[in-house]
Design a protein around this motif. Sequence first.
Motif, PDB file in Angstrom:
ATOM      1  N   LYS A  15       0.819  -1.214   0.000  1.00 17.35           N
ATOM      2  CA  LYS A  15       0.000   0.000   0.000  1.00 17.35           C
ATOM      3  C   LYS A  15       0.854   1.265   0.000  1.00 17.35           C
ATOM      4  O   LYS A  15       0.335   2.371   0.112  1.00 17.35           O
ATOM      5  N   GLY A  16       2.156   1.085  -0.059  1.00 17.20           N
ATOM      6  CA  GLY A  16       3.044   2.235  -0.175  1.00 17.20           C
ATOM      7  C   GLY A  16       3.471   2.874   1.131  1.00 17.20           C
ATOM      8  O   GLY A  16       4.114   3.927   1.120  1.00 17.20           O
ATOM      9  N   PHE A  17       3.129   2.262   2.281  1.00 14.91           N
ATOM     10  CA  PHE A  17       3.531   2.848   3.561  1.00 14.91           C
ATOM     11  C   PHE A  17       5.031   2.689   3.797  1.00 14.91           C
ATOM     12  O   PHE A  17       5.659   3.532   4.426  1.00 14.91           O
ATOM     13  N   ILE A  18       5.600   1.578   3.335  1.00 11.84           N
ATOM     14  CA  ILE A  18       7.051   1.400   3.420  1.00 11.84           C
ATOM     15  C   ILE A  18       7.576   0.996   2.049  1.00 11.84           C
ATOM     16  O   ILE A  18       6.895   0.309   1.283  1.00 11.84           O
ATOM     17  N   ARG A  19       8.778   1.463   1.731  1.00 12.29           N
ATOM     18  CA  ARG A  19       9.359   1.130   0.420  1.00 12.29           C
ATOM     19  C   ARG A  19       9.764  -0.334   0.374  1.00 12.29           C
ATOM     20  O   ARG A  19       9.503  -1.032  -0.588  1.00 12.29           O
ATOM     21  N   SER A  20      10.414  -0.774   1.452  1.00  8.56           N
ATOM     22  CA  SER A  20      10.839  -2.168   1.545  1.00  8.56           C
ATOM     23  C   SER A  20      11.226  -2.446   2.988  1.00  8.56           C
ATOM     24  O   SER A  20      11.440  -1.514   3.774  1.00  8.56           O
ATOM     25  N   ALA A  21      11.320  -3.721   3.337  1.00  7.75           N
ATOM     26  CA  ALA A  21      11.737  -4.093   4.688  1.00  7.75           C
ATOM     27  C   ALA A  21      13.144  -3.580   4.955  1.00  7.75           C
ATOM     28  O   ALA A  21      13.454  -3.104   6.059  1.00  7.75           O
ATOM     29  N   GLU A  22      14.005  -3.650   3.950  1.00 11.09           N
ATOM     30  CA  GLU A  22      15.404  -3.197   4.103  1.00 11.09           C
ATOM     31  C   GLU A  22      15.472  -1.695   4.350  1.00 11.09           C
ATOM     32  O   GLU A  22      16.254  -1.216   5.175  1.00 11.09           O
ATOM     33  N   ASP A  23      14.635  -0.957   3.625  1.00 11.21           N
ATOM     34  CA  ASP A  23      14.630   0.499   3.782  1.00 11.21           C
ATOM     35  C   ASP A  23      14.120   0.881   5.166  1.00 11.21           C
ATOM     36  O   ASP A  23      14.663   1.792   5.804  1.00 11.21           O
ATOM     37  N   TYR A  24      13.088   0.176   5.634  1.00 11.78           N
ATOM     38  CA  TYR A  24      12.562   0.473   6.968  1.00 11.78           C
ATOM     39  C   TYR A  24      13.635   0.216   8.025  1.00 11.78           C
ATOM     40  O   TYR A  24      13.844   1.042   8.921  1.00 11.78           O
ATOM     41  N   ARG A  25      14.308  -0.928   7.919  1.00 17.83           N
ATOM     42  CA  ARG A  25      15.361  -1.256   8.886  1.00 17.83           C
ATOM     43  C   ARG A  25      16.447  -0.185   8.893  1.00 17.83           C
ATOM     44  O   ARG A  25      16.939   0.224   9.950  1.00 17.83           O
ATOM     45  N   ALA A  26      16.818   0.290   7.721  1.00 21.45           N
ATOM     46  CA  ALA A  26      17.890   1.282   7.613  1.00 21.45           C
ATOM     47  C   ALA A  26      17.541   2.578   8.326  1.00 21.45           C
ATOM     48  O   ALA A  26      18.412   3.230   8.912  1.00 21.45           O
ATOM     49  N   HIS A  27      16.255   2.950   8.318  1.00 19.96           N
ATOM     50  CA  HIS A  27      15.867   4.235   8.895  1.00 19.96           C
ATOM     51  C   HIS A  27      15.251   4.135  10.296  1.00 19.96           C
ATOM     52  O   HIS A  27      15.450   5.013  11.130  1.00 19.96           O
ATOM     53  N   TYR A  28      14.497   3.051  10.538  1.00 22.51           N
ATOM     54  CA  TYR A  28      13.760   2.967  11.802  1.00 22.51           C
ATOM     55  C   TYR A  28      13.924   1.641  12.541  1.00 22.51           C
ATOM     56  O   TYR A  28      13.280   1.426  13.562  1.00 22.51           O
ATOM     57  N   GLY A  29      14.777   0.770  12.055  1.00 24.23           N
ATOM     58  CA  GLY A  29      14.997  -0.495  12.739  1.00 24.23           C
ATOM     59  C   GLY A  29      15.951  -0.348  13.914  1.00 24.23           C
ATOM     60  O   GLY A  29      16.839   0.515  13.900  1.00 24.23           O
ATOM     61  N   LEU A  30      15.759  -1.178  14.935  1.00 20.39           N
ATOM     62  CA  LEU A  30      16.710  -1.205  16.051  1.00 20.39           C
ATOM     63  C   LEU A  30      17.819  -2.178  15.667  1.00 20.39           C
ATOM     64  O   LEU A  30      17.699  -3.393  15.842  1.00 20.39           O
ATOM     65  N   THR A  31      18.870  -1.618  15.102  1.00 17.36           N
ATOM     66  CA  THR A  31      20.012  -2.420  14.684  1.00 17.36           C
ATOM     67  C   THR A  31      20.980  -2.592  15.859  1.00 17.36           C
ATOM     68  O   THR A  31      20.863  -1.901  16.874  1.00 17.36           O
ATOM     69  N   VAL A  32      21.921  -3.494  15.703  1.00 20.09           N
ATOM     70  CA  VAL A  32      22.934  -3.697  16.736  1.00 20.09           C
ATOM     71  C   VAL A  32      23.695  -2.396  16.975  1.00 20.09           C
ATOM     72  O   VAL A  32      23.989  -2.024  18.120  1.00 20.09           O
ATOM     73  N   GLU A  33      23.989  -1.685  15.901  1.00 23.55           N
ATOM     74  CA  GLU A  33      24.714  -0.410  16.027  1.00 23.55           C
ATOM     75  C   GLU A  33      23.893   0.606  16.819  1.00 23.55           C
ATOM     76  O   GLU A  33      24.414   1.273  17.714  1.00 23.55           O
ATOM     77  N   ARG A  34      22.606   0.709  16.516  1.00 21.17           N
ATOM     78  CA  ARG A  34      21.758   1.663  17.242  1.00 21.17           C
ATOM     79  C   ARG A  34      21.587   1.252  18.701  1.00 21.17           C
ATOM     80  O   ARG A  34      21.534   2.103  19.589  1.00 21.17           O
ATOM     81  N   ALA A  35      21.479  -0.046  18.953  1.00 21.78           N
ATOM     82  CA  ALA A  35      21.330  -0.506  20.338  1.00 21.78           C
ATOM     83  C   ALA A  35      22.536  -0.099  21.176  1.00 21.78           C
ATOM     84  O   ALA A  35      22.421   0.122  22.385  1.00 21.78           O
ATOM     85  N   GLY A  36      23.696   0.017  20.538  1.00 21.02           N
ATOM     86  CA  GLY A  36      24.907   0.451  21.232  1.00 21.02           C
ATOM     87  C   GLY A  36      24.839   1.889  21.698  1.00 21.02           C
ATOM     88  O   GLY A  36      25.637   2.312  22.542  1.00 21.02           O
ATOM     89  N   MET A  37      23.875   2.654  21.173  1.00 21.07           N
ATOM     90  CA  MET A  37      23.707   4.055  21.570  1.00 21.07           C
ATOM     91  C   MET A  37      22.763   4.201  22.765  1.00 21.07           C
ATOM     92  O   MET A  37      22.615   5.292  23.324  1.00 21.07           O
ATOM     93  N   MET A  38      22.126   3.115  23.155  1.00 19.92           N
ATOM     94  CA  MET A  38      21.169   3.176  24.265  1.00 19.92           C
ATOM     95  C   MET A  38      21.894   3.357  25.601  1.00 19.92           C
ATOM     96  O   MET A  38      23.072   3.021  25.730  1.00 19.92           O
TER      97      MET A  38
END
Length: 302
Positions: A229-252
């Motif tokens: 429906k166009g809310f997200i471009r792709s799962a990969e794109d969502y992860r890149a911008h709003y996913g909790l990645t290992v790198e981002r978790a290191g900022m917590m």
Amino acid sequence: MTRTNVAGDRHLLGLKSLGKEEIVSILDRAAYWESHTHKLSPVLEGKFVANMFFENSTRTRFSFEVAEKRLGAQVLNFAAAASSVEKGESIYDTVRTLESMGIDAGVIRMKPIGLLAELAEKIKVPLINAGDGNNEHPTQALLDLYTIRKTFGEFKGLTVAIIGDIMHSRVARSNLWGLQKMGATVKFCAPDNMQAPELSEFAGYVTMEEALQADVVMMLRVQLERHDKGFIRSAEDYRAHYGLTVERAGMMKPHAIIMHPAPINRGVEIDDELVECDKSKIFTQMSHGVPIRMAVVERALS
């Protein structure tokens, strides 16, 4: 002829309409049930509870069923896919039919928004909201509150960041109402097209970087079907911008925790390695579902 409703405040329709004292009472009772060593405590022996799921569910339905059976209640499970609803029977007629058969309480999950409140005005047995549209999911929020209280001891001074599709999330709404009543600060983080403007007066939207500085980082499930429906471009794109990645978790913050209502899209909204890491309370949340729902069902029938 108008039917007199005798269920009164034993309904649980949402946390927006529930007072702080009532929330604390449910959390305290859940703590009692969690500490209870006996798996079966037949305090509701002779009571009949119907689980009426007009929308698919696994964890919530099983959690309610385990809770009800642990309390000694007789359980009737209803799935819309195998019912007269497929033939056009209305949700109201279905609930009224089960009420007429003598159920003592009903647990309901449905897609229509606002219908549950109308049902509660007409049905004489207590109803428990197991999720209605994108309105509320009170028992999920209660188990989230329970998890946070067990971790930090209190809510005052805590900041909880809820990240993901706020617009379509009943979990985000119930948590917003519940957390604010308990004294926590709530912040939202979402793509522009997944924000809920009507909630912005209650919780501000922040960047991903700011959200990661919260005491509780609560990720929401990405509904991958919205990709079409166009809310997200792709799962990969969502992860890149709003996913909790290992790198981002290191900022917590060192003491901060990760939460997620499940089901989890590993590698999309949260990296696989983080689901069961030291900061994660995801499976702890799931374990709290039964005692919370025991407290809620007992409250409805007490």
